[in-house]
Design an enzyme around this catalytic site. Sequence first.
Site, short mmCIF file in Angstrom:
data_model
loop_
_atom_site.label_atom_id
_atom_site.label_comp_id
_atom_site.label_asym_id
_atom_site.label_seq_id
_atom_site.Cartn_x
_atom_site.Cartn_y
_atom_site.Cartn_z
N SER A 68 0.81 -1.25 -0.14
CA SER A 68 0.00 -0.10 0.08
C SER A 68 0.93 1.27 -0.07
O SER A 68 1.95 1.25 0.53
CB SER A 68 -0.91 0.09 1.23
OG SER A 68 -1.95 0.95 1.24
N ASP A 69 0.46 2.39 -0.61
CA ASP A 69 0.96 3.48 -0.32
C ASP A 69 -0.01 4.77 -0.56
O ASP A 69 -1.19 4.72 -0.93
CB ASP A 69 1.96 3.73 -1.93
CG ASP A 69 2.74 4.99 -1.59
OD1 ASP A 69 3.82 4.89 -0.87
OD2 ASP A 69 2.43 5.95 -2.21
#
Length: 201
Positions: A68-69
């Site tokens: 995730s970012d």
Amino acid sequence: MPSIILASASPRRAVLLEQIGLAFSVQPADVDETPKNGEPPEQYVQRLAMDKALAVSASAPDCLVLGSDTTVVLDGRILGKPADANGARAMLGRLSGATHQVMTAVALARNGRSQCRLVITEVCFRELSAAEIDAYIATGEPMDKAGGYGIQGLGGIFINELRGSYSSVVGLPLQETAALLEDAGYPVWKNWPSSLESSGS
């Protein structure tokens, strides 16, 4: 069922996965997070989420790897993590009284393949005084967070409206994460414990 790996060192993402009842291990991904020239923020966060998931999946192909970012975007420009107190002060000053976007992408990788979902949430800041910005910076909370604030921490008092996903702003959109896992044959809800006891009747 396959094991789940979180390809992130973020304690906030780990807490969110625990919240929905998942058992997982943590293996942070080592990827270059520098935006490419002219890369739109939407593409940037999705690329990083997939790069993180695939990087860890390469050494654990049979596992379900979540990457995730999260990035904060104001007027089309990415606000990363502040380099120092002055940088945090400048970021918070720009966010004061303004509406910005928080873009979070979550990717799921297995056996060299990945899927990704993007969530965009609008966050409205009230006007901040110089004194409270300085007090907030003094706590150290802004220094490791995109945009220089944490909605789940002390910075939550700065926000007067949120349109979208709260968990996405924290760092991991839970509905989309659960949907990716279900698409991969791992429904989150099937692992929830039951407190119901049979009455025998």
